[in-house]
Design a protein around this motif. Structure first.
Motif, PDB file in Angstrom:
ATOM      1  N   GLY A   1      40.776  33.642  47.319  1.00 45.96           N
ATOM      2  CA  GLY A   1      40.829  34.714  46.340  1.00 45.96           C
ATOM      3  C   GLY A   1      39.837  35.812  46.654  1.00 45.96           C
ATOM      4  N   THR A   2      38.653  35.428  47.100  1.00 46.62           N
ATOM      5  CA  THR A   2      37.624  36.416  47.439  1.00 46.62           C
ATOM      6  C   THR A   2      38.065  37.281  48.605  1.00 46.62           C
ATOM      7  N   TYR A   3      38.616  36.642  49.624  1.00 46.02           N
ATOM      8  CA  TYR A   3      39.061  37.396  50.798  1.00 46.02           C
ATOM      9  C   TYR A   3      40.222  38.307  50.441  1.00 46.02           C
ATOM     10  N   LEU A   4      41.133  37.824  49.593  1.00 44.02           N
ATOM     11  CA  LEU A   4      42.259  38.637  49.144  1.00 44.02           C
ATOM     12  C   LEU A   4      41.744  39.859  48.382  1.00 44.02           C
ATOM     13  N   TRP A   5      40.760  39.664  47.518  1.00 42.16           N
ATOM     14  CA  TRP A   5      40.157  40.780  46.779  1.00 42.16           C
ATOM     15  C   TRP A   5      39.528  41.762  47.755  1.00 42.16           C
ATOM     16  N   GLU A   6      38.813  41.245  48.742  1.00 38.63           N
ATOM     17  CA  GLU A   6      38.166  42.127  49.719  1.00 38.63           C
ATOM     18  C   GLU A   6      39.196  42.947  50.499  1.00 38.63           C
ATOM     19  N   LEU A   7      40.327  42.336  50.840  1.00 38.73           N
ATOM     20  CA  LEU A   7      41.382  43.072  51.539  1.00 38.73           C
ATOM     21  C   LEU A   7      42.005  44.124  50.626  1.00 38.73           C
ATOM     22  N   ALA A   8      42.250  43.758  49.370  1.00 35.94           N
ATOM     23  CA  ALA A   8      42.910  44.667  48.431  1.00 35.94           C
ATOM     24  C   ALA A   8      42.021  45.842  48.035  1.00 35.94           C
ATOM     25  N   THR A   9      40.724  45.652  48.083  1.00 32.72           N
ATOM     26  CA  THR A   9      39.810  46.732  47.714  1.00 32.72           C
ATOM     27  C   THR A   9      39.296  47.505  48.920  1.00 32.72           C
TER      28      THR A   9
END
Length: 162
Positions: free
Chosen positions: A57-65
């Motif tokens: 989830g953290t990596y997905l957030w980092e990619l999305a932001t």
């Protein structure tokens, strides 16, 4: 380095700038209601359960932001599989434009009234369809809605004039 060499800046890389935007467009297409949109941890779990791929989830957030841009080929493939797009969607402007047009149609067809309108229009003459399109365009202007890109094809799958 010679004086003719230059160090590329992040702003010179449109692929990197577009990745987070494209990822967010896919998330919004699948979860149009922001209030019901899962958080990144829940979305990552759905991605893992659906594809068997690994992404946090953290990596997905980092990619999305846009905080992270170093997606691996494996993660790119997992994201593409989950969202039902070719991996090239994230890498090619041409593919992204084509997929976004398809997404726009799919999103529009979620509305029962839009589907009913399209189904009822099937079989009408070309002149009648053109008149209906003109009426819809005028209604969009009256409601101050943006114009809609039209698909330049006839019912037989050929471009007009070909």
């Amino acid at each position: 380095m010679t004086s003719g060499d230059r160090v590329p800046r992040q702003g010179d890389r449109p692929l990197l700038r577009a990745f987070d935007q494209r990822l967010n467009e896919l998330i919004a297409a699948i979860y149009p209601d922001e209030r019901k949109r899962p958080g990144y941890a829940r979305l990552a779990k759905e991605i893992r359960e659906t594809t068997g791929g690994s992404i946090s989830g953290t990596y997905l957030w980092e990619l999305a932001t846009g905080k992270k841009r170093n997606v691996t080929l494996e993660q790119l493939d997992v994201l593409a599989e989950f969202f039902g797009v070719p991996p090239e969607y994230f890498l090619s402007e041409e593919v992204a434009e084509r997929v976004n047009a398809q997404l726009a149609l799919a999103i529009a067809l979620r509305d029962t009234r839009v589907r009913n309108l399209a189904l009822r229009a099937d079989g009408l003459s070309a002149a009648t369809l053109d008149a209906l399109l003109t009426m819809v365009d005028e209604a969009r202007k009256v409601q101050n809605l943006s114009t809609v890109e039209t698909v330049a094809e006839t019912g037989d799958g050929k471009s007009p004039g070909k």
